[in-house]
Design a protein around this motif. Structure first.
Motif, short mmCIF file in Angstrom:
data_model
loop_
_atom_site.label_atom_id
_atom_site.label_comp_id
_atom_site.label_asym_id
_atom_site.label_seq_id
_atom_site.Cartn_x
_atom_site.Cartn_y
_atom_site.Cartn_z
N UNK A 141 0.62 -1.10 0.01
CA UNK A 141 0.32 0.31 -0.20
C UNK A 141 1.36 1.32 0.10
N UNK A 142 1.09 1.77 -1.66
CA UNK A 142 1.92 2.64 -1.61
C UNK A 142 1.76 4.12 -0.75
N UNK A 143 0.03 4.16 -1.24
CA UNK A 143 -0.49 5.02 -0.31
C UNK A 143 -0.70 5.54 1.00
N UNK A 144 -0.30 4.79 1.61
CA UNK A 144 -1.25 4.40 3.34
C UNK A 144 0.60 4.83 3.94
N UNK A 145 0.67 3.41 4.65
CA UNK A 145 1.75 3.08 5.10
C UNK A 145 2.93 4.10 6.60
N UNK A 146 3.50 4.34 7.28
CA UNK A 146 4.18 4.72 8.53
C UNK A 146 4.77 5.54 8.33
N UNK A 147 3.90 6.53 9.46
CA UNK A 147 5.15 7.51 8.98
C UNK A 147 6.23 6.83 10.96
N UNK A 148 7.28 7.07 11.15
CA UNK A 148 8.22 6.82 11.94
C UNK A 148 9.44 7.29 12.21
N UNK A 149 10.22 7.68 13.42
CA UNK A 149 11.44 8.16 13.31
C UNK A 149 12.58 7.53 13.10
N UNK A 150 13.51 7.99 12.70
CA UNK A 150 14.90 7.76 11.86
C UNK A 150 15.19 6.74 13.33
N UNK A 151 15.82 5.76 12.53
CA UNK A 151 15.99 4.26 13.99
C UNK A 151 15.25 3.82 13.72
N UNK A 152 13.83 3.54 13.59
CA UNK A 152 13.05 2.67 14.03
C UNK A 152 13.33 1.95 13.46
N UNK A 153 12.06 0.46 14.27
CA UNK A 153 12.97 -0.80 14.57
C UNK A 153 11.38 -1.61 14.11
N UNK A 154 11.48 -2.47 13.57
CA UNK A 154 10.69 -3.65 12.94
C UNK A 154 9.46 -3.06 14.99
N UNK A 175 7.50 -0.67 14.69
CA UNK A 175 6.22 -0.40 12.99
C UNK A 175 4.95 -1.08 13.54
N UNK A 176 5.59 -2.45 14.60
CA UNK A 176 4.60 -3.42 15.30
C UNK A 176 3.89 -2.45 15.74
N UNK A 177 4.65 -1.94 17.11
CA UNK A 177 3.57 -0.75 17.80
C UNK A 177 2.68 0.27 17.42
N UNK A 178 3.53 0.55 16.27
CA UNK A 178 2.39 1.65 15.33
C UNK A 178 1.85 0.91 14.51
N UNK A 179 1.53 -0.41 14.33
CA UNK A 179 0.22 -0.65 13.97
C UNK A 179 -0.69 -1.01 14.88
N UNK A 180 -0.09 -2.00 16.04
CA UNK A 180 -0.97 -1.97 17.37
C UNK A 180 -0.53 -2.84 18.01
N UNK A 181 -0.51 -2.34 19.36
CA UNK A 181 -0.29 -3.39 20.59
C UNK A 181 0.27 -4.50 20.36
N UNK A 229 11.12 4.62 3.13
CA UNK A 229 11.03 3.41 2.00
C UNK A 229 10.68 2.24 2.10
N UNK A 230 10.73 1.51 2.70
CA UNK A 230 11.13 -0.10 3.45
C UNK A 230 9.21 -0.38 2.84
N UNK A 231 9.75 -1.81 2.70
CA UNK A 231 8.61 -2.49 2.63
C UNK A 231 8.83 -3.26 3.44
N UNK A 232 7.00 -3.18 4.85
CA UNK A 232 6.81 -4.34 5.59
C UNK A 232 6.05 -5.50 5.26
N UNK A 233 6.69 -6.56 5.90
CA UNK A 233 4.99 -7.26 5.38
C UNK A 233 5.83 -8.51 7.14
N UNK A 234 4.46 -8.28 8.45
CA UNK A 234 4.30 -8.96 9.19
C UNK A 234 4.17 -9.57 9.05
N UNK A 235 4.43 -11.51 9.80
CA UNK A 235 4.59 -12.66 9.56
C UNK A 235 3.90 -13.07 11.46
N UNK A 236 2.29 -13.29 11.40
CA UNK A 236 2.16 -13.87 12.80
C UNK A 236 1.96 -15.07 12.93
N UNK A 237 2.00 -15.57 14.34
CA UNK A 237 2.22 -17.54 14.99
C UNK A 237 0.96 -17.91 14.12
#
Length: 184
Positions: free
Chosen positions: A122-135, A138-144, A176-184
Motif C-alpha cells: 500500500x504505497x498510498x498509506x504506510x507508517x511514519x516513524x522516527x529515523x532509526x525505528x525498528x520492526x 513498526x509493530x507498535x505503530x500498527x497495533x500494540x 521507503x522500506x516495505x514490511x510484511x509482518x508474519x504472525x504465529x
C-alpha cells in the motif's frame, strides 16, 4: 561539579562574550564553589547561564517565510540562503515540495509501507516513524497487540540485504522500506 579544589575554567577556543570572571561570579551566585568548566565552542552569556541553571531546552527550528510572491527576487534569494529556512507562497503553491521535504528532514522521519501476504504494498498509506525505528516500533505503530503474536517480518528495501529479507524485531528500518509482518 566536583567535591573540592575550587573552580577551574578552560576554554578550547576564543570566547567573544564569556569571561573567566563571569563564570566564577555566576557559579558563586548559584552556590557552586567546586566545578571544572570546559568550554569547547564560542558560547553566549545567556547560553552559559542556561546550562548552569538547567531549565532550558534548545530544539531544532525551521523558519518558513510565506508570501514570497510579494517581495523581490533578490530579497527571496537572500532569505532562502539563511540556515534552516524555506521560502514559500501558500496562495500560489510555490515551493511547497521543498517545504515538505525540509519539514521531513527537520523532524528526522521515515516512511515505511505495509504489505499483506500475497498482495501488493500500500504505497498510498504506510507508517511514519522516527529515523532509526525498528520492526518492533513498526509493530507498535500498527497495533500494540501485534507484538504478542509476532513471528517474523519480511522486509524489502534499502535496509534489507536481499529482497525480501526475513528479520526479527530488532531490525532497523530505512526510508521507503516495505514490511510484511508474519504472525504465529
Amino acid at each position: 561539579v566536583k567535591t573540592g579544589g575550587g573552580i577551574s575554567y578552560t576554554a578550547t577556543c576564543k570566547q567573544s562574550q564569556l569571561t573567566e570572571k563571569f563564570v566564577y561570579t555566576l557559579l558563586h551566585q548559584y552556590r557552586i564553589f567546586n566545578a571544572e568548566v570546559l568550554v569547547r565552542e564560542d558560547v553566549t552569556l545567556d547560553g552559559f547561564i542556561d546550562v548552569v541553571v538547567g531549565n532550558r531546552s534548545y530544539i531544532p527550528c525551521l523558519y518558513a517565510y510565506n508570501k514570497i510572491d510579494a517581495i523581490t527576487i533578490e530579497e527571496v534569494d537572500r532569505i532562502a540562503r539563511e540556515d534552516h529556512t524555506v521560502v514559500v507562497s501558500i496562495e500560489r503553491g510555490l515551493n511547497m515540495d521543498a517545504f515538505k521535504d525540509a519539514v521531513w528532514r527537520a523532524l528526522d522521519l521515515l516512511h515505511v509501507y505495509t504489505k499483506r501476504h500475497a498482495e501488493r504494498p500500500d504505497f498510498n498509506g504506510g507508517l511514519i516513524l522516527r529515523t532509526g525505528a525498528t520492526v518492533e516500533d513498526a509493530c507498535r505503530a500498527i497495533h500494540k497487540s501485534l507484538l504478542d503474536t509476532f513471528k517474523y517480518a519480511l522486509v524489502w528495501g534499502r535496509s534489507a540485504k536481499h529482497n525480501p529479507q526475513r528479520v526479527g524485531l530488532a531490525h532497523a528500518l530505512c526510508n521507503e522500506d516495505v514490511i510484511e509482518i508474519v504472525r504465529k
